[in-house]
Design a protein around this motif. Structure first.
Motif, PDB file in Angstrom:
ATOM      1  N   ALA C  89      12.221 -10.222  17.224  1.00 21.63           N
ATOM      2  CA  ALA C  89      11.254  -9.841  18.263  1.00 21.63           C
ATOM      3  C   ALA C  89       9.839 -10.074  17.759  1.00 21.63           C
ATOM      4  N   ASP C  90       9.622  -9.745  16.486  1.00 21.69           N
ATOM      5  CA  ASP C  90       8.304  -9.984  15.889  1.00 21.69           C
ATOM      6  C   ASP C  90       7.980 -11.472  15.907  1.00 21.69           C
ATOM      7  N   LEU C  91       8.958 -12.286  15.464  1.00 21.76           N
ATOM      8  CA  LEU C  91       8.719 -13.732  15.422  1.00 21.76           C
ATOM      9  C   LEU C  91       8.442 -14.276  16.821  1.00 21.76           C
ATOM     10  N   ALA C  92       9.208 -13.801  17.802  1.00 18.62           N
ATOM     11  CA  ALA C  92       9.043 -14.324  19.155  1.00 18.62           C
ATOM     12  C   ALA C  92       7.684 -13.927  19.726  1.00 18.62           C
ATOM     13  N   ARG C 223       8.410 -22.890  18.568  1.00 21.93           N
ATOM     14  CA  ARG C 223       7.534 -22.062  17.736  1.00 21.93           C
ATOM     15  C   ARG C 223       8.299 -20.968  17.001  1.00 21.93           C
ATOM     16  N   ILE C 224       9.362 -20.433  17.634  1.00 20.76           N
ATOM     17  CA  ILE C 224      10.160 -19.421  16.924  1.00 20.76           C
ATOM     18  C   ILE C 224      10.831 -20.065  15.719  1.00 20.76           C
ATOM     19  N   GLU C 227       8.385 -20.328  13.115  1.00 20.74           N
ATOM     20  CA  GLU C 227       8.094 -19.037  12.491  1.00 20.74           C
ATOM     21  C   GLU C 227       9.214 -18.632  11.530  1.00 20.74           C
ATOM     22  N   LEU C 228      10.463 -18.918  11.934  1.00 25.05           N
ATOM     23  CA  LEU C 228      11.593 -18.619  11.043  1.00 25.05           C
ATOM     24  C   LEU C 228      11.433 -19.358   9.730  1.00 25.05           C
ATOM     25  N   MET C 229      11.040 -20.634   9.844  1.00 26.47           N
ATOM     26  CA  MET C 229      10.856 -21.437   8.629  1.00 26.47           C
ATOM     27  C   MET C 229       9.725 -20.870   7.797  1.00 26.47           C
ATOM     28  N   ALA C 230       8.639 -20.483   8.456  1.00 25.87           N
ATOM     29  CA  ALA C 230       7.505 -19.941   7.706  1.00 25.87           C
ATOM     30  C   ALA C 230       7.935 -18.706   6.920  1.00 25.87           C
ATOM     31  N   ARG C 231       8.780 -17.879   7.560  1.00 29.80           N
ATOM     32  CA  ARG C 231       9.223 -16.667   6.881  1.00 29.80           C
ATOM     33  C   ARG C 231      10.086 -17.014   5.677  1.00 29.80           C
ATOM     34  N   ARG C 232      10.986 -17.976   5.893  1.00 32.45           N
ATOM     35  CA  ARG C 232      11.882 -18.394   4.808  1.00 32.45           C
ATOM     36  C   ARG C 232      11.059 -18.989   3.658  1.00 32.45           C
ATOM     37  N   ILE C 233      10.048 -19.796   4.020  1.00 33.54           N
ATOM     38  CA  ILE C 233       9.193 -20.384   2.990  1.00 33.54           C
ATOM     39  C   ILE C 233       8.546 -19.283   2.163  1.00 33.54           C
TER      40      ILE C 233
END
Lengths: 149, 56, 245, 210, 221
Positions: C89-92, C223-224, C227-233
Motif C-alpha cells: 500500500a505504501d509503494l502504491a 511505477r509500483i 518502487e519494488l525494485m528501489a526497495r530491493r536495491i
C-alpha cells in the motif's frame, strides 16, 4: 480506560467536531457567501462610488451596443427583477452574447452613471449540447433560460 | 483538413490543450519506463554481485 | 478486505497479477484513448454556445476526474498502510503521487487555456480553481515528504498521514461549485438529476475517461514495479554496507 | 524467595521485536515481583533500548504483551503509566530553566509523590536548585534526570544506561537509590554495560543468537 | 495542577524566556509589516486597501517561522518520550502544545493587529472582522501547523519542508479571514465568513490531534 474505549471516545469527539463544523458551514451558506452582486442587490442598497465590486447577471436581449470608438460596449444586466447599465472597454470573451450570464468587475464612478467594468467574464452553464439540439429544443418550446442565482 | 486544423477559429485553444496533455502524460510514461529500466539494471548488477560473493 | 489486501501485498503475488493485468490495461488505454481522440476531435458536434472550444473538455474533464480519483486512491491506500501496515500500500501510494500530480497539472493547464476564450480569463481565484491548486500542492508535499527521510518506511508513513489529512480537500473540490457562487459551472455529469451533457457529447467523454483510467493503471503498475525494485536495491545496498563493515 | 509463591507485578509474555527488517529478540518471557530488579546486558545494538521502549509502551512489539498487575499495558495503559518512570538516552532537561524548575515541571506533569526538594536531596543536587540547568556538567545533568525517578518511588523504573557520564561516587549513590527503591516495593529494570552493583538482580542477556 | 496545564505553562515559559520564540516571532511580525510601506509606497489609499491582506499573510508567516521548534527540541532531548508516557493521551499533549504555541504567537499577533492596522491606514470598518477573524484563524494556524511540524520530525531539511506542507493547508484560513474583511468593506454581512472560519478551526482541532499524535508516535519509533 481501555484502548477500545479510548478509540470510541476519540472517534466520537472527532465526529462531533465535524458535525459542529458542518452546522456552522450550513448556517453560513444560508446567508449565501456571495461571489458577486446581483442587480437587485444594488437596487436594494447602492454601493459607494469607486468601490470595486463584481456584478453578475444576464445580458438583456437587444441591449448590447458598440460605441463609435469600436472597442467600448454598453449593455444592460438583469437578474429578472432589476437592471443595471454597464459600459466596458476592451475585448469581450467569445461567450459574451445577449441572454448570456456574465460577471463584470468594476465600479460606479458616480452614483447616477452606468457601472464601468474593466473586466468581463462569461459564466457559462453546465449544459452542453450540439447547436441543432439546442435549436430543436428552442423550437419545441422546452428551452429554459438558466435562472441566474 | 484546413478547417479541421482551424477548429472553428479556436485552434489556439484546442491544439495546445491536447498538446500539453500529450506531453505531460507521455512524458511521465517515458520517465517512469526509463526509471524502471535504470533500476532494473542497478538491481541486476547488485544481485550478480551478491551471487559472486556467496559462491566465490 | 484486510485478508484480500494481505494476499495481494506479497511482491511475488503482485508481480503475477500485474503481469496478467498489464497487457490488458495497455491495450485498453491505447484503444480507448485512440477512439476517444478521433471521436472528440472529428465527430463530436460543436457546442451550441462554445463552438469548438468544447473539445478541450475531452482532456480537461477526464484529467480533473483522475486528479481527484488518484488522490482518493492514495488516501485509501494510506489508511490501509497506517492501520494494517501493508508494505505494498505504501509503494502504491508513493507510485500514485506523481501520476496524480501530472493529471492535476493537465487539468489546471487545459482549464486555463479553455477559460480564456470562454470566460475571458486564464485564471480566476474562485473556489474550484483554488481548491484544485491546493490539491496540486498536496501532491507536491506528499512527494517531497515521502522522499525526505533516510528510512523509506518512515517517509512512507509520514506521507500517508499527510495524504489522509489532505483528503478533506476532496469534498471541498467536488462541492465548491455547488456551495459557492463560482465562475466555474456546476457539475455536468456526476449529479443527482442526471448529466446535463447531450449524449452525442457525453459518450466520447466517458470513453476518454475510461481510457485515462486505463492509462493510470498502466502507469501505476510500471511505477509500483519500479518502487519494488528501489526497495530491493536499498536492501541489497544495506547488506553490502553491512558486509563491508 | 520461592518464585512461585510471589505475586508478580510485571509480566512479559513472548515479547518479540523487529526493527528495520532485523529481528532483535523473540519469545522473551519474564515476571518481576515488587522489589525485583532485572539487568539487561548485551553488546551495542542488541536490542536493550528497544526492549525498554517496548516495555514502556513507546514501541509496538511484533508479538507478545506486557502485563502490569494483570492488565495488558497496551490495551489499558493508565495504571501502568501512572507507576512507570522512564529514563531514556536523553535527559529531558531544558537548559533555559533552573535545576529546580526542570524537576518541578516533570513532578507536576507526572504527578510525582515526592516533592522536587526531596528528590534533589536523593541525588545530592539540593545546593544547585536555583542554577540554570545549562551550567551543570554532563554527570550532574544525568543525576538531575535520575532525580525525576527519585521523585516517583514505588512503581517501575525503566533505565537505559543510567550510569553514562556518572562518576564513581554517583554510581554508588545510584545503586543505593535503586536498593532503596526496591526496598520500598519498587521494580527496577536497567540496561547497562557496566557492573553497577544491583544485588539479587536477574540478568537477561540479549544479542546471543542460537 | 493537571498535566495539561503544566505542559502549557512550561511551553509558554520556555517561549517567553530571554531569547525565546515569542519575542522573535513578534519582532518578525512587526518588522515585516513595517516593510510594506517601503515596498509598495506610502500611498494611504493603496495601503489601506491591502492592509488586511498584509496583516493576515504576515500572521501566517509568523506562525510558520516558529513551527520548526514546536516538537523538535522535545524530541531531541528525550522529553517527547516522557510526554508520550504520561497517562494523558498523546492527542491532548499535541493540543496542549498547540495552545501554548498560540498563546505566544497567535494571541499577541491578534492583539497587535489593530496597531498594525493603524500603521497601514486600515479602514475603520475592517477592524472588527479582522480581529475576530484572527482570533478564530490563528489557533487554526497553530493546529494545522502542528501537523506539518510533527510530520517533518527526523526529515532532511525539515524546516523548509514545513512551508510546503503547511502553506497549502493554510489557504482556507486565509481566504475566509480576508473575505470577512472584504465583506465588511463592501457593506455585506460578515457573519457567514466568520462562521466558516470558526468551522475551519473546529475541524482542525481533531485533525491536528490525531494526525499530530500519529506523526509523533512515528517520530519516536
Amino acid at each position: 480506560m481501555t484502548r477500545k474505549q479510548r478509540r470510541t471516545m476519540f472517534l466520537t469527539t472527532g465526529f462531533a467536531c465535524f458535525a459542529v463544523a458542518t452546522v456552522l458551514v450550513l448556517f453560513a451558506l444560508e446567508d449565501k457567501v456571495t461571489f458577486f452582486y446581483s442587480p437587485s442587490d444594488l437596487v436594494a442598497e447602492p454601493v459607494a462610488p469607486d468601490l470595486r465590486i463584481r456584478l453578475g447577471g444576464l445580458v438583456v436581449d437587444g441591449s448590447v451596443m458598440k460605441l463609435s470608438d469600436g472597442i467600448t460596449t454598453t449593455f444592460v444586466l438583469t437578474d429578472g427583477a432589476a437592471e443595471v447599465p454597464v459600459s466596458y472597454t476592451g475585448v469581450l470573451p467569445d461567450l459574451f452574447r445577449e441572454g448570456q450570464g456574465i460577471i463584470a468587475n468594476g465600479s460606479f464612478p458616480d452614483a447616477a452613471g452606468p457601472f464601468v467594468a474593466d473586466e468581463v467574464l462569461a459564466k457559462h452553464d453546465e449544459n452542453y449540447m450540439p447547436t441543432e439540439v439546442a435549436d430543436a429544443l428552442k423550437e419545441a418550446g422546452h428551452w429554459q433560460e438558466e435562472p441566474e442565482p | 483538413m484546413a478547417a479541421f486544423l482551424d477548429m472553428g477559429g479556436y485552434a489556439a485553444t484546442v491544439w495546445p490543450s491536447y498538446g500539453v496533455t500529450a506531453v505531460i502524460l507521455i512524458g511521465l510514461l517515458v520517465f517512469s519506463l526509463r526509471q524502471l529500466a535504470k533500476r532494473r539494471e542497478q538491481l541486476d548488477a547488485l544481485e550478480a554481485e551478491r551471487e559472486r560473493s556467496r559462491n566465490p | 478486505m484486510p485478508s484480500l489486501l494481505h494476499s495481494l501485498a506479497s511482491p511475488a503475488r503482485f508481480q503475477r497479477i500485474s503481469a496478467h493485468v498489464f497487457p490488458w490495461a495497455a491495450v485498453l488505454a491505447t484503444g480507448l484513448i485512440g477512439c476517444g481522440l478521433v471521436w472528440a476531435l472529428v465527430f463530436v458536434p460543436p457546442d451550441y454556445q462554445q463552438g469548438d472550444t468544447v473539445r478541450v473538455m475531452y482532456v480537461h474533464v477526464p484529467a480533473a476526474w483522475m486528479s481527484m480519483f488518484c488522490y482518493a486512491v492514495m488516501a485509501v491506500l494510506s489508511v490501509s498502510f497506517l492501520i494494517w501496515k501493508h508494505a505494498l500500500a505504501d509503494l502504491a501510494a508513493r507510485a500514485s503521487a506523481p501520476i496524480g500530480a501530472a493529471f492535476t497539472t493537465v487539468a489546471l493547464i487545459t482549464g486555463s487555456l479553455w477559460g480564456k476564450p470562454t470566460w475571458g480569463t486564464y485564471w480566476e481565484w474562485d473556489a474550484r480553481l483554488t481548491s484544485v491548486l491546493v490539491l496540486f500542492f498536496l501532491y507536491l508535499g506528499h512527494m517531497a515528504l515521502s522522499n525526505a527521510f533516510d528510512d523509506r518506511e518512515r517517509g512512507g508513513r509520514a506521507a500517508a498521514i499527510l495524504a489522509v489529512v489532505g483528503a478533506i480537500n476532496l469534498p471541498i473540490i467536488k462541492f465548491s461549485v455547488e456551495w459557492w457562487n463560482t465562475l466555474h459551472q456546476p457539475a455536468s455529469v456526476l449529479r443527482m438529476d442526471g448529466p446535463t451533457i447531450h449524449s452525442s457529447m457525453l459518450w466520447p467523454l466517458l470513453v476518454m475517461a475510461a481510457g485515462f483510467t486505463a492509462f493510470y493503471v498502466v502507469l501505476l503498475l510500471i511505477r509500483i514495479r519500479s518502487e519494488l525494485m528501489a526497495r530491493r536495491i536499498e536492501v541489497l545496498q544495506r547488506h553490502r554496507a553491512a558486509e563491508g563493515a | 524467595m520461592d518464585p512461585d509463591s510471589r505475586n508478580p507485578a510485571l509480566i512479559a509474555q513472548s515479547l518479540s521485536c523487529e526493527r528495520g527488517g532485523r529481528h532483535l529478540f523473540a519469545g522473551l518471557d519474564f515476571a518481576l515481583a515488587p522489589g525485583d530488579a532485572l539487568v539487561l546486558r548485551g553488546p551495542n545494538a542488541s536490542g536493550k533500548s528497544s526492549l525498554l521502549r517496548v516495555l514502556a509502551g513507546l514501541l509496538e512489539p511484533t508479538e507478545g504483551q506486557v502485563l502490569w498487575h494483570g492488565k495488558d499495558t497496551r490495551e489499558d495503559p493508565a495504571d501502568w503509566r501512572r507507576s512507570l518512570a522512564f529514563l531514556g538516552h536523553g535527559t529531558a532537561l531544558k537548559p533555559q530553566f533552573s535545576v529546580g524548575d526542570n524537576l518541578g515541571f516533570w513532578s507536576r506533569f507526572e504527578q510525582a509523590s515526592r516533592t522536587p526538594a526531596e528528590a534533589l536531596e536523593a541525588v545530592g543536587l539540593s545546593h544547585l536548585a536555583d542554577l540554570p540547568a545549562s551550567m551543570l556538567s554532563a554527570g550532574q545533568q544525568r543525576r538531575l534526570a535520575l532525580a525525576r525517578l527519585a521523585a516517583r518511588p514505588g512503581g517501575c523504573w525503566l533505565m537505559d544506561e543510567p550510569t553514562v557520564t556518572l562518576d564513581a561516587a554517583s554510581v554508588e549513590q545510584l545503586s543505593a537509590m535503586i536498593a532503596q527503591h526496591r526496598a520500598e516495593g519498587g521494580i527496577a529494570i536497567l540496561a547497562t554495560h557496566e557492573d553497577l552493583a544491583v544485588e539479587n538482580a536477574a540478568v537477561l542477556t540479549l544479542g546471543v543468537r542460537s | 495542577m493537571s498535566a495539561f496545564t503544566a505542559l502549557v505553562r512550561r511551553d509558554v515559559a520556555l517561549a517567553t524566556r530571554r531569547g525565546g520564540e515569542a519575542a522573535l516571532t513578534l519582532g518578525f511580525f512587526v518588522i515585516t509589516i513595517a516593510l510594506f510601506p517601503f515596498g509598495v509606497g506610502p500611498d494611504p489609499e493603496l495601503l489601506g486597501r491591502i492592509a488586511a491582506g498584509i496583516i493576515w499573510v504576515t500572521a501566517l508567516l509568523a506562525a510558520i517561522v516558529s513551527l520548526d521548534r514546536l516538537f523538535r527540541q522535545d524530541l531531541e532531548d528525550g522529553s517527547l518520550d516522557l510526554l508520550a508516557l504520561s497517562p494523558m493521551p498523546l492527542e491532548l499533549v499535541v493540543l496542549a502544545k498547540c495552545l501554548a504555541h498560540w498563546l505566544v504567537t497567535g494571541l499577541p499577533v491578534t492583539l497587535l493587529a489593530p496597531v498594525m492596522g493603524m500603521m497601514l491606514q486600515l479602514d475603520p470598518e475592517a477592524y472588527a472582522p479582522l480581529i475576530i477573524g484572527l482570533a478564530l484563524g490563528t489557533p487554526a494556524l497553530s493546529l494545522v501547523g502542528a501537523i506539518g511540524a510533527s510530520l517533518v520530525l527526523g526529515a532532511r531539511r525539515g524546516g523548509a519542508l514545513i512551508g510546503l506542507l503547511v502553506l497549502p493547508l493554510y489557504i482556507p484560513v486565509l481566504i475566509f479571514g480576508i473575505s470577512a474583511v472584504e465583506a465588511a468593506l463592501a457593506g455585506l454581512p460578515v457573519l457567514p465568513h466568520i462562521l466558516i472560519e470558526g468551522a475551519v478551526l473546529v475541524v482542525s482541532l481533531p485533525l491536528a490531534a490525531f494526525a499530530g499524535a500519529g506523526a509523533l508516535r512515528l517520530a519516536m519509533d
